[in-house]
Design a protein around this motif. Sequence first.
Motif, PDB file in Angstrom:
ATOM      1  N   GLN A   1       0.862  -1.175   0.000  1.00  0.00           N
ATOM      2  CA  GLN A   1       0.000   0.000   0.000  1.00  0.00           C
ATOM      3  C   GLN A   1       0.902   1.229   0.000  1.00  0.00           C
ATOM      4  O   GLN A   1       1.646   1.464   0.960  1.00  0.00           O
ATOM      5  CB  GLN A   1      -0.885  -0.018   1.253  1.00  0.00           C
ATOM      6  N   THR A   2       0.898   1.993  -1.085  1.00  0.00           N
ATOM      7  CA  THR A   2       1.767   3.173  -1.173  1.00  0.00           C
ATOM      8  C   THR A   2       0.993   4.483  -1.089  1.00  0.00           C
ATOM      9  O   THR A   2       1.609   5.536  -0.960  1.00  0.00           O
ATOM     10  CB  THR A   2       2.599   3.158  -2.469  1.00  0.00           C
ATOM     11  N   LYS A   3      -0.334   4.421  -1.150  1.00  0.00           N
ATOM     12  CA  LYS A   3      -1.139   5.636  -0.988  1.00  0.00           C
ATOM     13  C   LYS A   3      -1.358   5.865   0.505  1.00  0.00           C
ATOM     14  O   LYS A   3      -1.362   4.925   1.288  1.00  0.00           O
ATOM     15  CB  LYS A   3      -2.470   5.495  -1.712  1.00  0.00           C
ATOM     16  N   SER A   4      -1.574   7.117   0.874  1.00  0.00           N
ATOM     17  CA  SER A   4      -1.784   7.459   2.276  1.00  0.00           C
ATOM     18  C   SER A   4      -2.861   6.573   2.889  1.00  0.00           C
ATOM     19  O   SER A   4      -3.951   6.451   2.357  1.00  0.00           O
ATOM     20  CB  SER A   4      -2.171   8.927   2.404  1.00  0.00           C
ATOM     21  N   ASN A   5      -2.523   5.910   4.004  1.00  0.00           N
ATOM     22  CA  ASN A   5      -3.410   4.940   4.622  1.00  0.00           C
ATOM     23  C   ASN A   5      -3.406   5.062   6.139  1.00  0.00           C
ATOM     24  O   ASN A   5      -3.885   4.184   6.833  1.00  0.00           O
ATOM     25  CB  ASN A   5      -2.964   3.527   4.190  1.00  0.00           C
TER      26      ASN A   5
ATOM     27  N   SER B   1      -2.310  11.285   9.603  1.00  0.00           N
ATOM     28  CA  SER B   1      -0.905  11.042   9.241  1.00  0.00           C
ATOM     29  C   SER B   1       0.019  12.131   9.785  1.00  0.00           C
ATOM     30  O   SER B   1       1.154  11.848  10.161  1.00  0.00           O
ATOM     31  CB  SER B   1      -0.749  10.897   7.732  1.00  0.00           C
ATOM     32  N   ASP B   2      -0.471  13.377   9.856  1.00  0.00           N
ATOM     33  CA  ASP B   2       0.358  14.445  10.427  1.00  0.00           C
ATOM     34  C   ASP B   2       0.626  14.194  11.910  1.00  0.00           C
ATOM     35  O   ASP B   2       1.744  14.402  12.393  1.00  0.00           O
ATOM     36  CB  ASP B   2      -0.301  15.809  10.248  1.00  0.00           C
TER      37      ASP B   2
ATOM     38  N   GLU C   1       4.286  12.387  16.198  1.00  0.00           N
ATOM     39  CA  GLU C   1       4.598  11.403  17.249  1.00  0.00           C
ATOM     40  C   GLU C   1       5.940  10.723  16.974  1.00  0.00           C
ATOM     41  O   GLU C   1       6.740  10.502  17.896  1.00  0.00           O
ATOM     42  CB  GLU C   1       3.477  10.372  17.313  1.00  0.00           C
ATOM     43  N   LEU C   2       6.192  10.415  15.709  1.00  0.00           N
ATOM     44  CA  LEU C   2       7.466   9.791  15.333  1.00  0.00           C
ATOM     45  C   LEU C   2       8.635  10.738  15.597  1.00  0.00           C
ATOM     46  O   LEU C   2       9.671  10.334  16.145  1.00  0.00           O
ATOM     47  CB  LEU C   2       7.422   9.382  13.857  1.00  0.00           C
TER      48      LEU C   2
END
Length: 76
Positions: free
Chosen positions: A5-9, A13-14, A19-20
Amino acid sequence: MTRLQTKSNIPDSDGFYDELLELHRGCTKDESDALNISLILLLANHIGDREVLSEAMQVAGNLVKSEFSAPAREDQ
């Protein structure tokens, strides 16, 4: 065969990216590298599909190679 899966999933996400970044805040380079390795191995184990993992490694490798081999933009 499962495909990568390469599309935003990722919901929010921000927020995930923030968090990362926070996870790495205050870490030395070695600590940050160790965090990344641990996270990669935990997520790879969770995914468990060897074909998807191989595809992900190939895609990531190609992205990094193209990024570092691209000529520098003048506006940077």
